[in-house]
Enzyme design. Structure first.
Site, mmCIF file in Angstrom:
data_model
loop_
_atom_site.group_PDB
_atom_site.id
_atom_site.type_symbol
_atom_site.label_atom_id
_atom_site.label_comp_id
_atom_site.label_asym_id
_atom_site.label_seq_id
_atom_site.Cartn_x
_atom_site.Cartn_y
_atom_site.Cartn_z
ATOM 1 N N TYR B 295 0.881 -1.338 0.138
ATOM 2 C CA TYR B 295 0.074 -0.002 -0.123
ATOM 3 C C TYR B 295 0.806 1.060 -0.041
ATOM 4 O O TYR B 295 1.595 1.303 0.805
ATOM 5 C CB TYR B 295 -1.063 0.093 1.296
ATOM 6 C CG TYR B 295 -2.131 0.980 0.922
ATOM 7 C CD1 TYR B 295 -2.112 2.034 1.559
ATOM 8 C CD2 TYR B 295 -3.310 0.407 0.621
ATOM 9 C CE1 TYR B 295 -3.225 3.000 1.340
ATOM 10 C CE2 TYR B 295 -4.556 1.136 0.395
ATOM 11 C CZ TYR B 295 -4.303 2.462 1.017
ATOM 12 O OH TYR B 295 -5.421 3.147 0.707
ATOM 13 N N TYR B 345 -5.684 5.772 -7.458
ATOM 14 C CA TYR B 345 -5.855 5.559 -6.097
ATOM 15 C C TYR B 345 -7.278 5.067 -5.750
ATOM 16 O O TYR B 345 -8.305 5.758 -5.723
ATOM 17 C CB TYR B 345 -5.786 7.045 -5.340
ATOM 18 C CG TYR B 345 -6.071 6.814 -3.632
ATOM 19 C CD1 TYR B 345 -6.701 7.808 -3.013
ATOM 20 C CD2 TYR B 345 -5.432 5.923 -3.074
ATOM 21 C CE1 TYR B 345 -7.040 7.592 -1.684
ATOM 22 C CE2 TYR B 345 -5.479 5.878 -1.663
ATOM 23 C CZ TYR B 345 -6.425 6.497 -1.007
ATOM 24 O OH TYR B 345 -6.595 6.840 0.189
#
Lengths: 142, 387
Positions: B295, B345
Site C-alpha cells: 500500500y 488511487y
C-alpha cells in the site's frame, strides 16, 4: 513571533476542537487552562487517547488527573499544502511525549523551525480557538 | 499452519477506467467493476452470494443487487479503516468461501474520490463519522494536521530520522513507481515517467517529509475482485490466484492514520502482525515471494512495509530500493502497476488486481518466475499463489 502576537490581539481563527462524549472533559479542562488525562479509578492506568473503559482492568470508573504539562518533543512537521484551515501560517505540528508517559499531537510555539532541536524539553500553555475554547500547545523550555 | 475449510482463489478481476471525473454515479462504477470481474471469471453476476467492501464506500449492497440481478446474498461485510482495509476484504471473502458461508464473494471499491470528495483537502465532517476507525483524528484537527498527508508524515518522520532516510531517498521510490506506471496502459500516468529532479522540484506537501510526488493520486474509479473455491476457479476462464494465506492485524493502540500511540514509531506493528500470520499460515518466508504490492498512499509506507515483512533489515529499505531491488530484474518487484501513486488511487483494490495479474503472467510489467505474490495494506495482507 509576530504571528503569535497577532493571534493574541486579533480574533483567533484556530478551529475549535471536535468534542465527543468521551473527550469533552479534555477540552473543557484546556479551556480552563488545565492539561488533564483520564486514568482508571481502579488500577490507575493512564492512557491516551482517552477511552471509557480501562484496557488493563476493564473498569469503567474513570478519574481525571491533572498533568504536569512537561514533556519532550518527539517529532514535528510543517503542513504546507493545502494550507490548514484556520491558520495564517503553517503551524509546527508536533508529537510530544509527556513526562507521565502519554503522547499528544500538538503545536510547538515560540520557536522557529530552524531552531528546533531533537528531543527538546517543552512545557504546555493554552491558546484560544475561534469559538472561545482553548487547546494545549507546547513551548520549548530550558 | 493452513486454516481449515475449502481452498479458495481469486478467479476474476474487474475495473473501470481510472480518471479524474468519471461522469457517473459511484453505484454505476461499482456495478461496472463487479460485472467486469464476473465477465473476467466467467461467472454470471446473478450467482454472487457474498459482497464485501470497506468503510467510506458510498455504494452499497442493495444497490448492487438491483443493478446486477443478484438472486440472494448470504454474506456481506464492511470493514473499518478506509484503504487500510483493502486486503482485509480478501481475508474476509476467503473466510466466507472457505467456511461454506458463501460460494461466490465479490470484493469491491468504487468512488468518485477525485471529482467529489478530494481526500487531499483539509478534512471535516464525513471522515470522522463514527464506525470508520478514524475518530481519533479529532486530536489532530485543531492543531492544523487536517489532511492524510500531514497525519502520515508526522509518524513517518520518526522512522525517517531514526534511520537517516531523506526525502531524496523517497524520491527514488516515486521514480520507480512512475516508471512502472509509464508502461501500464491503465495507469493515469501512462507514458509519463518522472526523473528524480522532477520529484525534488515538486512542491512540499508536508515539510520535510512529503513532496507532491510522494503522495498517491486522487481518482475516480472502481475495482472488483471475485473470490470462489479453488476447485471452481480451476474450471473458470482465468488461471486462479490461489489464496495461500490471508489475514488482518490491528494490534492494541494501533490505528489507521493518526497512528502515533504505540511505543515505537519506527515500526508498523500492524504490518508486523500481518506478516507473522501470513508466514505462519502459508509456511512461506520472504525468499518465496517474487513480487509484492505494498500500500502506497505515501512513499514512506512502502519502506516500512518492506522492513515489516522482512525483505530487508530495519532501516535498510532505502538501500534496498537504491540498489534496484524493487525494479524488474531486482530481488522483489514492487507495485508493478505503478502503485496508488502511478496507476490510480482505488484505495488498494487496484493493487490486489495487479497482484493477481502477476500470478497469471498478465502484468504490463511482468516479473519473471512468479510463484507467490504478497499483497499488503499493512493492517491486512494476503499471499497469492500460482496453481
Amino acid at each position: 513571533m509576530e504571528a503569535e502576537l497577532s493571534d493574541a490581539v486579533a480574533a483567533p481563527t484556530r478551529p475549535d476542537p471536535i468534542e465527543t462524549a468521551d473527550t469533552a472533559f479534555f477540552w473543557a479542562a484546556a479551556t480552563r487552562g488545565e492539561l488533564v488525562g483520564l486514568a482508571c479509578a481502579d488500577c490507575g492506568d493512564l492512557a491516551h487517547p482517552p477511552r471509557p473503559m480501562c484496557p488493563r482492568c476493564l473498569s469503567t470508573r474513570r478519574h481525571e488527573v491533572k498533568l504536569s504539562g512537561h514533556g519532550r518533543l518527539l517529532t514535528w512537521i510543517l503542513p504546507r499544502h493545502p494550507a490548514p484551515l484556520g491558520f495564517a501560517e503553517p503551524p509546527i505540528v508536533a508529537l510530544v511525549d509527556l513526562d507521565e508517559g502519554i503522547r499528544l499531537v500538538t503545536n510547538l510555539v515560540g520557536v522557529a523551525p530552524d531552531a528546533i532541536e531533537p528531543r527538546m524539553r517543552v512545557a504546555v500553555e493554552f491558546t484560544p480557538t475561534a469559538g472561545g475554547k482553548a487547546v494545549p500547545v507546547f513551548r520549548p523550555v530550558r | 499452519m493452513a486454516r481449515e475449510g475449502r481452498e479458495t482463489a481469486i478467479a476474476g478481476i474487474g475495473q473501470t477506467e481510472f480518471s479524474k471525473r468519471s461522469g457517473r454515479s459511484e453505484l454505476q462504477l461499482a456495478a461496472e467493476a463487479v460485472k467486469a470481474a464476473c465477465d473476467d471469471a466467467g461467472v454470471p453476476p446473478a450467482e454472487i452470494d457474498g459482497l464485501v467492501t470497506f468503510s467510506l464506500d458510498p455504494s452499497d449492497e442493495i444497490g448492487l443487487i438491483r443493478c446486477l440481478g443478484i438472486r440472494d446474498l448470504a454474506f456481506t461485510t464492511r470493514i473499518p479503516g478506509g484503504g487500510a482495509a483493502s486486503v482485509a476484504t480478501i481475508a474476509q471473502a476467503r473466510a466466507a468461501v472457505a467456511s461454506g458461508a458463501a460460494d461466490v464473494v465479490v470484493c469491491w471499491r468504487a468512488m468518485n474520490e477525485r471529482s467529489e470528495y478530494r481526500f487531499g483537502r483539509p478534512q471535516a465532517g464525513g471522515m470522522f463519522a463514527p464506525g470508520n476507525g478514524t475518530s481519533s483524528l479529532l486530536w489532530c484537527m485543531p492543531f492544523g494536521a487536517q489532511t492524510p498527508g500531514s497525519w502520515a508524515a508526522l509518524g513517518a518522520r520518526v522512522y525517517m530520522d531514526a534511520f537517516g532516510v531523506t526525502n531524496h531517498d523517497l524520491g527514488r521510490l516515486s521514480v520507480i513507481e512512475r516508471a512502472y506506471a509509464a508502461k501500464n496502459p491503465a495507469a493515469w500516468f501512462f507514458e509519463k515517467p518522472i526523473a528524480l529532479e522532477d520529484h525534488q522540484a515538486s512542491r512540499w506537501v508536508v515539510e520535510p517529509v512529503l513532496r507532491l510526488l510522494d503522495c498517491c493520486q486522487e481518482s475516480d474509479g472502481g475495482v472488483a475482485l471475485l473470490v470462489t473455491t479453488l476447485e471452481r476457479a480451476r474450471r473458470l476462464r482465468q488461471p486462479p490466484a490461489r489464496l495461500l494465506a490471508a489475514t488482518q492485524s490491528i494490534p492494541f493502540d494501533v490505528e489507521v492514520i493518526s497512528n502515533y500511540y504505540h511505543d515505537d514509531l519506527t515500526v508498523m506493528p500492524e504490518a508486523m502482525g500481518t506478516a507473522r500470520r501470513l508466514w505462519e499460515e502459508s509456511g512461506l518466508s520472504p525468499r518465496h515471494i517474487q513480487a509484492a504490492m505494498l500500500y502506497d498512499a505515501f512513499t514512506p509506507q512502502v519502506l516500512m512495509q518492506l522492513e515489516a515483512f522482512g525483505f530487508c533489515g530495519r532501516g535498510e529499505a532505502k538501500d534496498f530500493i537504491a540498489a534496484g531491488e524493487i525494479e524488474l530484474g531486482g530481488r522483489l518487484p514492487v507495485n508493478t502497476h505503478g502503485g496508488l501513486l502511478g496507476e490510480a488511487y482505488i484505495h488498494g483494490m487496484n493493487s490486489i488486481a495487479e497482484g493477481v495479474r502477476q500470478v497469471r503472467g498478465q502484468s504490463a510489467n511482468q516479473a519473471r518466475g512468479v510463484e507467490h505474490v504478497l499483497v499488503s495494506c499493512a493492517m491486512a495482507g494476503a499471499i497469492l499463489g500460482r496453481v
